[in-house]
Scaffold this motif. Structure first.
Motif, PDB file in Angstrom:
ATOM      1  N   ILE A 134       0.840  -1.205   0.000  1.00  0.00           N
ATOM      2  CA  ILE A 134       0.000   0.000   0.000  1.00  0.00           C
ATOM      3  C   ILE A 134       0.879   1.261   0.000  1.00  0.00           C
ATOM      4  N   SER A 135       2.013   1.209   0.690  1.00  0.00           N
ATOM      5  CA  SER A 135       2.964   2.333   0.658  1.00  0.00           C
ATOM      6  C   SER A 135       3.453   2.589  -0.764  1.00  0.00           C
ATOM      7  N   GLU A 136       3.793   1.510  -1.464  1.00  0.00           N
ATOM      8  CA  GLU A 136       4.291   1.623  -2.838  1.00  0.00           C
ATOM      9  C   GLU A 136       3.200   2.113  -3.791  1.00  0.00           C
ATOM     10  N   MET A 137       1.992   1.573  -3.631  1.00  0.00           N
ATOM     11  CA  MET A 137       0.886   1.994  -4.493  1.00  0.00           C
ATOM     12  C   MET A 137       0.591   3.474  -4.272  1.00  0.00           C
ATOM     13  N   ASN A 138       0.677   3.902  -3.010  1.00  0.00           N
ATOM     14  CA  ASN A 138       0.458   5.312  -2.685  1.00  0.00           C
ATOM     15  C   ASN A 138       1.559   6.186  -3.298  1.00  0.00           C
ATOM     16  N   ARG A 139       2.780   5.694  -3.278  1.00  0.00           N
ATOM     17  CA  ARG A 139       3.910   6.460  -3.828  1.00  0.00           C
ATOM     18  C   ARG A 139       3.731   6.754  -5.311  1.00  0.00           C
ATOM     19  N   VAL A 140       3.254   5.766  -6.079  1.00  0.00           N
ATOM     20  CA  VAL A 140       3.148   5.950  -7.536  1.00  0.00           C
ATOM     21  C   VAL A 140       1.845   6.640  -7.957  1.00  0.00           C
ATOM     22  N   LEU A 141       0.981   6.915  -6.976  1.00  0.00           N
ATOM     23  CA  LEU A 141      -0.296   7.570  -7.265  1.00  0.00           C
ATOM     24  C   LEU A 141      -0.134   9.091  -7.220  1.00  0.00           C
ATOM     25  N   LYS A 142      -0.729   9.761  -8.202  1.00  0.00           N
ATOM     26  CA  LYS A 142      -0.670  11.225  -8.236  1.00  0.00           C
ATOM     27  C   LYS A 142      -1.589  11.814  -7.166  1.00  0.00           C
ATOM     28  N   PRO A 143      -1.251  12.985  -6.649  1.00  0.00           N
ATOM     29  CA  PRO A 143      -2.183  13.672  -5.740  1.00  0.00           C
ATOM     30  C   PRO A 143      -3.532  13.861  -6.438  1.00  0.00           C
ATOM     31  N   GLY A 145      -5.353  11.432  -7.163  1.00  0.00           N
ATOM     32  CA  GLY A 145      -5.600  10.145  -7.819  1.00  0.00           C
ATOM     33  C   GLY A 145      -6.389   9.185  -6.935  1.00  0.00           C
ATOM     34  N   ILE A 146      -6.843   8.106  -7.554  1.00  0.00           N
ATOM     35  CA  ILE A 146      -7.768   7.175  -6.896  1.00  0.00           C
ATOM     36  C   ILE A 146      -7.167   5.774  -6.787  1.00  0.00           C
ATOM     37  N   PHE A 147      -7.381   5.174  -5.632  1.00  0.00           N
ATOM     38  CA  PHE A 147      -7.118   3.767  -5.363  1.00  0.00           C
ATOM     39  C   PHE A 147      -8.443   3.048  -5.484  1.00  0.00           C
ATOM     40  N   LEU A 148      -8.600   2.110  -6.382  1.00  0.00           N
ATOM     41  CA  LEU A 148      -9.848   1.354  -6.500  1.00  0.00           C
ATOM     42  C   LEU A 148      -9.586  -0.085  -6.082  1.00  0.00           C
ATOM     43  N   ILE A 149     -10.327  -0.544  -5.096  1.00  0.00           N
ATOM     44  CA  ILE A 149     -10.041  -1.850  -4.492  1.00  0.00           C
ATOM     45  C   ILE A 149     -11.270  -2.738  -4.464  1.00  0.00           C
ATOM     46  N   ALA A 150     -11.095  -3.976  -4.883  1.00  0.00           N
ATOM     47  CA  ALA A 150     -12.092  -5.019  -4.596  1.00  0.00           C
ATOM     48  C   ALA A 150     -11.338  -6.078  -3.814  1.00  0.00           C
ATOM     49  N   ASN A 151     -11.935  -6.556  -2.739  1.00  0.00           N
ATOM     50  CA  ASN A 151     -11.251  -7.540  -1.906  1.00  0.00           C
ATOM     51  C   ASN A 151     -12.293  -8.454  -1.274  1.00  0.00           C
ATOM     52  N   LYS A 212      -3.068   9.126   4.918  1.00  0.00           N
ATOM     53  CA  LYS A 212      -3.968  10.287   4.827  1.00  0.00           C
ATOM     54  C   LYS A 212      -4.893  10.200   3.613  1.00  0.00           C
ATOM     55  N   LEU A 213      -5.179   8.963   3.179  1.00  0.00           N
ATOM     56  CA  LEU A 213      -6.091   8.797   2.048  1.00  0.00           C
ATOM     57  C   LEU A 213      -7.521   9.024   2.510  1.00  0.00           C
ATOM     58  N   ILE A 214      -8.380   9.422   1.576  1.00  0.00           N
ATOM     59  CA  ILE A 214      -9.767   9.774   1.906  1.00  0.00           C
ATOM     60  C   ILE A 214     -10.711   8.767   1.254  1.00  0.00           C
ATOM     61  N   LEU A 215     -11.551   8.140   2.070  1.00  0.00           N
ATOM     62  CA  LEU A 215     -12.501   7.148   1.552  1.00  0.00           C
ATOM     63  C   LEU A 215     -13.618   7.861   0.790  1.00  0.00           C
ATOM     64  N   THR A 216     -13.758   7.545  -0.504  1.00  0.00           N
ATOM     65  CA  THR A 216     -14.773   8.225  -1.332  1.00  0.00           C
ATOM     66  C   THR A 216     -15.869   7.274  -1.814  1.00  0.00           C
ATOM     67  N   HIS A 217     -15.685   5.982  -1.613  1.00  0.00           N
ATOM     68  CA  HIS A 217     -16.719   5.006  -2.003  1.00  0.00           C
ATOM     69  C   HIS A 217     -16.526   3.731  -1.190  1.00  0.00           C
ATOM     70  N   MET A 242     -15.988  -3.348  -2.013  1.00  0.00           N
ATOM     71  CA  MET A 242     -15.296  -2.395  -2.879  1.00  0.00           C
ATOM     72  C   MET A 242     -15.048  -1.106  -2.113  1.00  0.00           C
ATOM     73  N   MET A 243     -13.857  -0.557  -2.301  1.00  0.00           N
ATOM     74  CA  MET A 243     -13.525   0.717  -1.676  1.00  0.00           C
ATOM     75  C   MET A 243     -12.798   1.580  -2.693  1.00  0.00           C
ATOM     76  N   GLU A 244     -13.001   2.877  -2.562  1.00  0.00           N
ATOM     77  CA  GLU A 244     -12.248   3.814  -3.367  1.00  0.00           C
ATOM     78  C   GLU A 244     -11.657   4.838  -2.407  1.00  0.00           C
ATOM     79  N   TRP A 245     -10.363   5.028  -2.484  1.00  0.00           N
ATOM     80  CA  TRP A 245      -9.682   5.996  -1.620  1.00  0.00           C
ATOM     81  C   TRP A 245      -9.001   7.030  -2.512  1.00  0.00           C
ATOM     82  N   GLN A 246      -9.079   8.273  -2.115  1.00  0.00           N
ATOM     83  CA  GLN A 246      -8.435   9.336  -2.903  1.00  0.00           C
ATOM     84  C   GLN A 246      -7.207   9.879  -2.182  1.00  0.00           C
ATOM     85  N   LYS A 247      -6.139  10.056  -2.951  1.00  0.00           N
ATOM     86  CA  LYS A 247      -4.938  10.696  -2.402  1.00  0.00           C
ATOM     87  C   LYS A 247      -5.210  12.204  -2.356  1.00  0.00           C
TER      88      LYS A 247
END
Length: 250
Positions: A134-143, A145-151, A212-217, A242-247
């Motif tokens: 998650i640290s690495e995924m956050n690093r390559v994400l633009k401010p 930007g969105i993390f889209l997760i299904a788990n 400091k990601l923000i849950l948007t979905h 499903m979750m969506e987090w915004q940087k």
């Protein structure tokens, strides 16, 4: 065929990407009848991709590239990574112009802020060091930007047994929920045997919040297709979240 068997992780060979190397062919074959993807997740996941203004996506644990190809159809350019060589070869074969790399989530060789969308489609449960990933995924994400997760929801990875009651109705026994652990699971008549990681939902939420990601979905999607019996089973116990987090934007 679809019965899932859980086994203790002790003494099993980890060197082949937690079982995925030997299970790759059977897994690809199983995709056509994969109820969770085809009848529960594909549509809402693609809806989230389309609803944003994302143009460049990283698919972490892309497998044979199916979701990359789906996102491309929505006009998003994609990069897929997976630690299993067979999956990357198949992804390139089916999408010769696409970009796919053999890589682990915990060590991404992309520059900071390279993508405006990072997707983990049913892969967090397969990643050994989810904190590093998650640290690495956050690093390559633009401010912005969105993390889209299904788990898999954490209660489902904590199911210890599935006894059948006197009326023939399956029950689900959840146990040792707070104890993080690795377990080998097999399905498709044991042709697929891989290592999954159970973690309480707190673990995942804490890691996203740490950055400091923000849950948007947030949703527990229900089936939109498929046979009625399976649909009812998924309504008793939702099999995905499903979750969506915004940087945060700068």
């Amino acid at each position: 065929g679809s019965m899932v068997t859980r086994m203790n992780a002790e003494g099993r060979d980890d060197s082949k990407v937690c079982g995925w190397v030997d299970s790759a062919d059977a897994w690809v074959k199983s995709l056509a009848s994969d109820y969770t993807r085809n009848c529960v997740l594909d549509l809402p996941m693609l809806e989230r991709v389309s609803s944003g203004s994302c143009t460049k996506a990283l698919d972490v644990g892309c497998g044979e590239g199916r979701f990359c190809r789906m996102m491309q159809e929505k006009g998003v350019s994609t990069v897929g990574i997976d630690p299993v060589p067979k999956f990357i070869a198949l992804a390139k074969q089916q999408d010769p112009k696409g970009e796919y790399h053999e890589m682990v989530a915990e060590n991404l060789s992309f520059a900071d802020e390279s993508f405006d969308l990072v997707v983990s489609y049913m892969t967090l449960l397969d990643i050994p060091n989810v904190d590093a990933a998650i640290s690495e995924m956050n690093r390559v994400l633009k401010p912005g930007g969105i993390f889209l997760i299904a788990n898999l929801p954490s209660y489902s990875t904590a199911i210890a047994e599935r006894p059948v009651d006197e009326n023939g109705r399956k029950k689900f026994v959840v146990d040792n929920y707070m104890q993080e652990r690795a377990e080998w699971v097999s399905w498709a008549d044991d042709t697929i045997a891989v290592k999954n990681f159970h973690r309480p939902l707190t673990t995942y939420m804490s890691l996203f919040l740490k950055h400091k990601l923000i849950l948007t979905h947030f949703s527990e999607p229900i089936p939109y297709a498929g046979d009625e019996a399976t649909k009812q089973r998924y309504l008793r116990l939702p099999w995905c979240l499903m979750m969506e987090w915004q940087k945060p934007k700068r």
